[in-house]
Design a protein around this motif. Sequence first.
Motif, mmCIF file in Angstrom:
data_model
loop_
_atom_site.group_PDB
_atom_site.id
_atom_site.type_symbol
_atom_site.label_atom_id
_atom_site.label_comp_id
_atom_site.label_asym_id
_atom_site.label_seq_id
_atom_site.Cartn_x
_atom_site.Cartn_y
_atom_site.Cartn_z
ATOM 1 N N VAL A 674 0.836 -1.198 0.000
ATOM 2 C CA VAL A 674 0.000 0.000 0.000
ATOM 3 C C VAL A 674 0.869 1.244 0.000
ATOM 4 O O VAL A 674 0.625 2.213 -0.736
ATOM 5 C CB VAL A 674 -0.947 -0.009 1.221
ATOM 6 C CG1 VAL A 674 -1.730 1.292 1.283
ATOM 7 C CG2 VAL A 674 -1.899 -1.202 1.153
ATOM 8 N N ALA A 675 1.933 1.215 0.806
ATOM 9 C CA ALA A 675 2.830 2.365 0.881
ATOM 10 C C ALA A 675 3.514 2.624 -0.446
ATOM 11 O O ALA A 675 3.766 3.781 -0.818
ATOM 12 C CB ALA A 675 3.863 2.134 1.980
ATOM 13 N N VAL A 690 -7.595 4.721 0.326
ATOM 14 C CA VAL A 690 -7.343 3.302 0.556
ATOM 15 C C VAL A 690 -8.514 2.707 1.327
ATOM 16 O O VAL A 690 -8.924 3.258 2.358
ATOM 17 C CB VAL A 690 -6.037 3.093 1.329
ATOM 18 C CG1 VAL A 690 -5.792 1.603 1.567
ATOM 19 C CG2 VAL A 690 -4.865 3.716 0.581
ATOM 20 N N ALA A 691 -9.042 1.608 0.816
ATOM 21 C CA ALA A 691 -10.148 0.913 1.479
ATOM 22 C C ALA A 691 -9.949 -0.587 1.329
ATOM 23 O O ALA A 691 -9.240 -1.052 0.430
ATOM 24 C CB ALA A 691 -11.484 1.341 0.869
ATOM 25 N N ALA A 705 -6.083 -4.213 -0.179
ATOM 26 C CA ALA A 705 -6.525 -2.817 -0.176
ATOM 27 C C ALA A 705 -6.936 -2.422 -1.595
ATOM 28 O O ALA A 705 -6.238 -2.728 -2.569
ATOM 29 C CB ALA A 705 -5.411 -1.914 0.318
ATOM 30 N N ARG A 706 -8.073 -1.740 -1.669
ATOM 31 C CA ARG A 706 -8.547 -1.164 -2.923
ATOM 32 C C ARG A 706 -8.152 0.314 -2.918
ATOM 33 O O ARG A 706 -8.525 1.047 -1.985
ATOM 34 C CB ARG A 706 -10.056 -1.328 -3.044
ATOM 35 C CG ARG A 706 -10.688 -0.674 -4.257
ATOM 36 C CD ARG A 706 -12.200 -0.813 -4.184
ATOM 37 N NE ARG A 706 -12.865 -0.138 -5.291
ATOM 38 C CZ ARG A 706 -13.129 -0.686 -6.484
ATOM 39 N NH1 ARG A 706 -12.776 -1.951 -6.690
ATOM 40 N NH2 ARG A 706 -13.727 -0.017 -7.432
ATOM 41 N N ILE A 707 -7.433 0.725 -3.912
ATOM 42 C CA ILE A 707 -6.911 2.090 -3.960
ATOM 43 C C ILE A 707 -7.606 2.829 -5.089
ATOM 44 O O ILE A 707 -7.617 2.360 -6.242
ATOM 45 C CB ILE A 707 -5.386 2.088 -4.154
ATOM 46 C CG1 ILE A 707 -4.720 1.282 -3.033
ATOM 47 C CG2 ILE A 707 -4.832 3.510 -4.198
ATOM 48 C CD1 ILE A 707 -3.259 1.022 -3.240
ATOM 49 N N THR A 708 -8.211 3.964 -4.756
ATOM 50 C CA THR A 708 -8.963 4.743 -5.736
ATOM 51 C C THR A 708 -8.554 6.203 -5.669
ATOM 52 O O THR A 708 -7.898 6.646 -4.729
ATOM 53 C CB THR A 708 -10.475 4.625 -5.484
ATOM 54 O OG1 THR A 708 -10.765 5.204 -4.197
ATOM 55 C CG2 THR A 708 -10.940 3.174 -5.507
ATOM 56 N N HIS A 717 -4.866 -2.373 -6.751
ATOM 57 C CA HIS A 717 -5.011 -3.157 -5.535
ATOM 58 C C HIS A 717 -3.634 -3.459 -4.974
ATOM 59 O O HIS A 717 -2.646 -3.571 -5.736
ATOM 60 C CB HIS A 717 -5.766 -4.463 -5.804
ATOM 61 C CG HIS A 717 -7.201 -4.267 -6.150
ATOM 62 N ND1 HIS A 717 -7.627 -3.931 -7.430
ATOM 63 C CD2 HIS A 717 -8.334 -4.345 -5.381
ATOM 64 C CE1 HIS A 717 -8.946 -3.812 -7.432
ATOM 65 N NE2 HIS A 717 -9.400 -4.068 -6.213
ATOM 66 N N ALA A 718 -3.569 -3.636 -3.680
ATOM 67 C CA ALA A 718 -2.307 -3.949 -3.013
ATOM 68 C C ALA A 718 -2.596 -4.787 -1.791
ATOM 69 O O ALA A 718 -3.657 -4.666 -1.179
ATOM 70 C CB ALA A 718 -1.580 -2.657 -2.618
#
Length: 852
Positions: A674-675, A690-691, A705-708, A717-718
Amino acid sequence: MRMPLSWLAEVTDLPPGARGADVAAGLVSVGLEEEDLHGGDLTGPLVVGRVLDFTPEPQKNGKTIRWCTVDVGQNGQMLTEGKHQEIVCGAHNFEVGDLVVVVLPGAVLPGNFAIAARKTYGHVSNGMICAEDEIGLGHDHEGIIVLERLLGAEKAATLQPGDDAIALLGLAEETVETNVTPDRGYCFSVRGLAREYWHSQGSPAGGYRDPADVATPQANDSGHPIRLDDDTPLDGNVGCDRFVARVVRGIDPTRPSPAWMQKRLTQMGMRPISLAVDVTNYVMLAVGQPLHAYDLAKLDGPIVVRRARAGEALTTLDDVERTLSPEDLLITDSGERPLAIAGVMGGSSSEVDDSTTDVLIEAAHFDPTTVARSSRRHRLVTEASKRFERGVDPQVTAAAAQLAVDLLVEHGGGTADPGVTDVDHTTQRTAYLLDVTEPSRIVGVDYPRERVLSILRDLGCAVAESGEGTDDAHVLVTPPSWRPDLVDAPDYAEEVARIDGYNNIPSITPTPSEGRGLTHGQKARRIVADALAGAGFTEVLSYPFVAAELADQLGFAPDDDRRQAVRVANPLSEERPLLRTMVLSSLVDVLRRNLARGHKDVAISEIGLVFRPGGPLGKAPIPSVASRPDDATLEQLYAAVPDQPRRAAVVASGQIEQAGWWGPGRAADWSDMVAAVQSVAAALAVPVVVANDPDHAPWHPGRCARITLADGTLVGHAGELHPKALAALDLPPRTVAAEFDVDVLTAASEEPVQAREFSSFPPALTDVALLVRSEVAAGEVEAALRRGAGESLESIVLFDVYEGERVEAGHRSLAYRLTFRALDRTLTTDEVNDFRDAAVAAAARATGAVQR
């Protein structure tokens, strides 16, 4: 391909005093590559020697040398007062009594290598027993030259110790060696090289004498019967379209090849063997047509050319039994017994030997592709296969056979049969309508019309200035039979430029126009790559081809659109016929390979295209090159091409922080992925949200994690990969990865970023702890706090997450540190409290958060 200057002079005129370097320079000027110069740089004494005896002496380095006594005739009297020469030799391929080539002190070998008596291995060696490569005779260094094997026993029997080996082997005469490229197969002959040298001298009238210009008899019905029976042409090409057979009877098998022929074969890097074999090799070197000699007494019927049958085998002349493929073209006896692999090598069952008196000469034209595939299939590269796979002149077969017949009759005492077999299924080359201005347009040099036509005629082309389609600017050009590479205008333009002289093409440095710099997309991609490298990932490149079973290994759902992959029509590997729909799907192969090589801590990244058809693709038309395709054709072309968004992926396994004296290490986990995405987004000044995403293969449902973007546009995604996917891919547990859309981030970063004005006033920090339901993402809470806090909010950081005692089941506590700062004043406590309360209220409305 080698060419002695004396042989060249028989075919074309040499300027007075021309040396090998001059001839090589001329060949280079017409586009041929000089490989080497042989002869002319060797000075004696280089003599024939006879090995009288030797003593094997093992050495400490494991090598065994031979301490030899060699008779070198009168030369020994000058060096050692009449005693025989004592020489150290490291080779072991000779015996007592053999005739060898000896270089004595005072000689200078090629490369300016002076020979002197010197002490070695505890002895004083008066000279050296030579190998082929040491005297420029060839490239072999496996053992020394044994003259009985090189020249034949009968020729060697006439030699005496002390005879001049320079004259014997033709080493005083210069030989030019050139590297023949695949498109110049005709240069694998003195005929072709001499023609090229003639071109380099300006193609003077009468200056070239074609060695294949001999009278040949007409075919008749009394020759040896031949049948071409290729039922399964390879790639639509018939394996053999011409076969000439001639018979010579009554050859004296004891007659050796003439000395001049043996000398020329030696100069060309070939070993004299016997009269019949030497004649076929000599003619091949002269005109470029490989020949094969059969012992007529060993043939039972007509020769039939056909494809091999399943299970057939042939013992070739090198005494190796080879299992044949149905693609191999064979020369057979009556269609049953294989005699040879066409164009590659003959078989031992019909080999010419010491008792052969009647010989059948084969001169045939074979399909280049067929010969090339057979040569590679059997790992058998021969002088014949090298020529056939590059293209042999189909019109030279009869002349080559006639040359061989004449030489066998003259030097073998045989009689030529009146029967002549010539099965000719060749087709005439079609004329090409050439625009004579094309060479000027393509090359950029003004070639007058008459100069273009003159060069084409010198090349052997038939040029018709009248006929269908011809006018002042167009002529009909029919290429010569030995130039299968001449097909269209660029080919002829290249020939015009080559013969006119590459040195006549001016070197003009183009003036660069004012550049416009990198595009936004190029800048963004460089920022992405730099950000990932700064985060500790090593950038790699992987092939975009994946296996069909990969979708199952990654755990894609049956309706997942990532299963819709484009299949390559001619894949590099049948095991990987699909184009990737995720960068991660090929990146995991790189990770697995590195782990297999012993790298346990790996963090790699890749930026590349993926192929997302999104449904069935249309069939691409093949537009004409005469003009720009119309809009309808372009639309069909685009419809046949899948979407190719640019993605980036990272994957890591093992320690992300190494252990050492400073403390324990730390394994890579989902937060590092994520980072990594957040650092890329920050470098592009694009805010992301991040969700949690509980259902997106191939990630772990609880650690994905879904990143938008702020507007909800998916970035990527991560997280940690699913254990089942890791097991299927043979990757370590807890391997983590991320993939994100570079195009989305690039588009989002196009808006100019307004730099935040710096405030010199002190910051005000306040903490807030919020109780939220466990399924509420921390990113949603943070976004709500940010919206409610106002413009004075400088930063917000989640510093604690707590679940447990005194926290309601199904809930968790999120603690944030908010930093406020004003541009024009120091904020008061009341103002900070108001900002904090507004932020908490916004979070409560958006997520149901309750302040603790």
